[in-house]
Design an enzyme around this catalytic site. Structure first.
Site, PDB file in Angstrom:
ATOM      1  N   LYS A  35       0.837  -1.211   0.000  1.00 50.30           N
ATOM      2  CA  LYS A  35       0.000   0.000   0.000  1.00 50.30           C
ATOM      3  C   LYS A  35       0.875   1.266   0.000  1.00 50.30           C
ATOM      4  O   LYS A  35       0.543   2.266  -0.644  1.00 50.30           O
ATOM      5  CB  LYS A  35      -0.933  -0.018   1.218  1.00 50.30           C
ATOM      6  N   LYS A  91       0.170  11.563   5.599  1.00 52.34           N
ATOM      7  CA  LYS A  91       0.501  10.445   6.492  1.00 52.34           C
ATOM      8  C   LYS A  91       1.156   9.310   5.697  1.00 52.34           C
ATOM      9  O   LYS A  91       2.194   8.773   6.073  1.00 52.34           O
ATOM     10  CB  LYS A  91      -0.786   9.952   7.162  1.00 52.34           C
TER      11      LYS A  91
HETATM   12  P1  NAP Z   1     -12.348   9.137   7.397  1.00 52.91           P
HETATM   13  O1  NAP Z   1     -13.480   9.453   6.478  1.00 52.91           O
HETATM   14  O2  NAP Z   1     -11.717  10.214   8.199  1.00 52.91           O
HETATM   15  O3  NAP Z   1     -12.860   7.961   8.367  1.00 52.91           O
HETATM   16  C1  NAP Z   1     -12.141   7.525   9.473  1.00 52.91           C
HETATM   17  C2  NAP Z   1     -13.139   6.968  10.501  1.00 52.91           C
HETATM   18  O4  NAP Z   1     -12.429   6.550  11.667  1.00 52.91           O
HETATM   19  C3  NAP Z   1     -14.152   7.998  10.922  1.00 52.91           C
HETATM   20  O5  NAP Z   1     -15.425   7.397  10.883  1.00 52.91           O
HETATM   21  C4  NAP Z   1     -13.729   8.384  12.347  1.00 52.91           C
HETATM   22  O6  NAP Z   1     -14.920   8.692  13.032  1.00 52.91           O
HETATM   23  C5  NAP Z   1     -13.029   7.123  12.832  1.00 52.91           C
HETATM   24  N1  NAP Z   1     -11.921   7.398  13.750  1.00 52.91           N
HETATM   25  C6  NAP Z   1     -10.944   8.332  13.620  1.00 52.91           C
HETATM   26  N2  NAP Z   1     -10.053   8.244  14.621  1.00 52.91           N
HETATM   27  C7  NAP Z   1     -10.485   7.240  15.403  1.00 52.91           C
HETATM   28  C8  NAP Z   1     -10.009   6.683  16.622  1.00 52.91           C
HETATM   29  N3  NAP Z   1      -8.873   7.118  17.194  1.00 52.91           N
HETATM   30  N4  NAP Z   1     -10.724   5.679  17.176  1.00 52.91           N
HETATM   31  C9  NAP Z   1     -11.858   5.234  16.619  1.00 52.91           C
HETATM   32  N5  NAP Z   1     -12.364   5.708  15.460  1.00 52.91           N
HETATM   33  C10 NAP Z   1     -11.679   6.702  14.871  1.00 52.91           C
HETATM   34  O7  NAP Z   1     -11.153   8.437   6.624  1.00 52.91           O
HETATM   35  P2  NAP Z   1     -11.220   7.482   5.347  1.00 52.91           P
HETATM   36  O8  NAP Z   1     -10.963   8.306   4.130  1.00 52.91           O
HETATM   37  O9  NAP Z   1     -12.392   6.564   5.435  1.00 52.91           O
HETATM   38  O10 NAP Z   1      -9.851   6.661   5.592  1.00 52.91           O
HETATM   39  C11 NAP Z   1      -9.776   5.583   6.518  1.00 52.91           C
HETATM   40  C12 NAP Z   1      -8.494   4.796   6.215  1.00 52.91           C
HETATM   41  O11 NAP Z   1      -8.557   4.312   4.865  1.00 52.91           O
HETATM   42  C13 NAP Z   1      -7.197   5.633   6.291  1.00 52.91           C
HETATM   43  O12 NAP Z   1      -6.163   4.854   6.800  1.00 52.91           O
HETATM   44  C14 NAP Z   1      -6.946   6.000   4.829  1.00 52.91           C
HETATM   45  O13 NAP Z   1      -5.575   6.268   4.600  1.00 52.91           O
HETATM   46  C15 NAP Z   1      -7.435   4.746   4.125  1.00 52.91           C
HETATM   47  N6  NAP Z   1      -7.874   4.907   2.730  1.00 52.91           N
HETATM   48  C16 NAP Z   1      -8.683   5.950   2.358  1.00 52.91           C
HETATM   49  C17 NAP Z   1      -9.079   6.066   1.014  1.00 52.91           C
HETATM   50  C18 NAP Z   1      -9.958   7.208   0.537  1.00 52.91           C
HETATM   51  O14 NAP Z   1     -10.051   7.408  -0.691  1.00 52.91           O
HETATM   52  N7  NAP Z   1     -10.608   7.954   1.391  1.00 52.91           N
HETATM   53  C19 NAP Z   1      -8.666   5.121   0.079  1.00 52.91           C
HETATM   54  C20 NAP Z   1      -7.886   4.042   0.494  1.00 52.91           C
HETATM   55  C21 NAP Z   1      -7.491   3.955   1.820  1.00 52.91           C
HETATM   56  P3  NAP Z   1     -14.928   9.438  14.428  1.00 52.91           P
HETATM   57  O15 NAP Z   1     -13.924  10.552  14.349  1.00 52.91           O
HETATM   58  O16 NAP Z   1     -16.339   9.867  14.643  1.00 52.91           O
HETATM   59  O17 NAP Z   1     -14.488   8.352  15.342  1.00 52.91           O
END
Ligand code: NAP
Length: 292
Positions: A171, A239
């Protein structure tokens, strides 16, 4: 019926959990902020009021949270995944985190009778919604096979790439390529605009040749319209570039173009644009060219 506890229902986790429901899994979702859990319940899942409640009865737990410290606290915390796991739990971390942290979590899981795979994903929000993610999986071969039905419900290309942490290493390479490609597409767009070229036509023809890439398909229209709603936030890509830079240094490998694009992404985050989609790098190219 397999019960899946799903923790972190954000941009990616929300639609992934919904696709597990569609595929017939019994899904118990948990998110700190309650709104995403409510949405999952509307889509046929169950909602948990605490992390422990989402884990206690689960056969499989999936986490999809931002960064290494988030996964560490959710998984290893006092009332976290491992503390509440039933014997033989299969734990799948789909977040993008440091490979060494994934490897350590797998070791700690093993010591507690929890099977662990790291399964970071690529394909963005669209891939999550359409269940077409590419998923790179690290861990034991038999644990990968056990996780396969869950992963195939959210992804199209699901590949075992090696032992614990390997999924994260692959990744990291993915994120290096994506950042570099976005930067070059942004530079090409600003260059073409400077010559008054019909950029829509230019992108169509470029996409059909050797320069063709997924950024043209998925991001160019937004870049041309200056529409940078995430998608994938620059802060998260920052990150990931930190992860790949540290891992490359550790291996004694140089990534000069990766280092350059890392600095550009860091600049976007430092000036307060970390909430934009990563295609927002175009804004910086425009400004560096004096074209805003
Ligand atoms: P996001 O929309 O910010 O979602 C992250 C989720 O985790 C939120 O629902 C947040 O909700 C929760 N969270 C954050 N900190 C937390 C903690 N300490 N404990 C428990 N829950 C927590 O991010 P995302 O884009 O879905 O990305 C999530 C992961 O997937 C990341 O590692 C990212 O690099 C990866 N990713 C993202 C994409 C993309 O296109 N977006 C693609 C591939 C991979 P609360 O703050 O309400 O808890």
């Amino acid at each position: 019926m397999t019960t899946v506890g799903f923790i972190g229902l954000g941009i990616m986790g929300g639609p992934m959990a919904a696709n597990l429901v569609k595929a017939g899994f019994d899904v118990i979702g948990y998110n700190r902020g309650p709104e995403p859990t409510r949405r999952l319940v509307e889509q046929g899942g169950r909602g948990a009021d605490s992390l422990a409640e989402a884990v206690r009865d689960a056969d499989v737990v999936v986490t999809m949270v931002p960064d290494s410290p988030d996964v560490e606290s959710v998984v290893l915390g006092e009332d976290g995944v491992f503390a509440n796991a039933k014997p033989g739990l299969l734990f799948v971390d789909a977040s993008t985190i440091r490979p060494d942290v994934s490897a350590r979590i797998a070791r700690e899981g093993g010591a507690r009778g929890v099977r662990v795979v790291d399964a970071p994903v690529s394909g963005g929000q669209q891939g999550a919604v359409e269940a077409t993610l590419s998923i790179m999986v690290g861990g034991e071969a038999e644990d990968f096979e056990a996780a396969r039905p869950v992963l195939e419900a959210v992804g199209r290309t699901v590949v075992h790439v090696g032992p614990a942490g390997s999924g994260q290493t692959v990744k990291a390479a993915n994120q290096l390529i994506v950042a570099g490609t976005i930067e070059l597409v942004a530079e090409a767009i600003v260059f073409l605009e400077a010559y008054g070229v019909d950029t829509g036509a230019a992108v169509r023809v470029l996409a059909g040749g050797l320069a063709g890439n997924a950024i043209f398909e998925r991001k160019a229209a937004g870049m041309l319209a200056r529409e940078f709603t995430p998608g994938f936030r620059l802060a998260l890509h920052h990150k990931d570039l930190g992860i790949v830079q540290a891992a490359a240094r550790e291996a004694g490998v140089v990534i000069p173009l990766g280092a350059a694009v890392s600095q550009l992404v860091a600049a976007m985050v430092a000036r307060g644009d970390g909430g934009l989609d990563h295609s927002g790098l175009l804004k910086l190219v425009e400004q560096l060219s004096g074209r805003t």
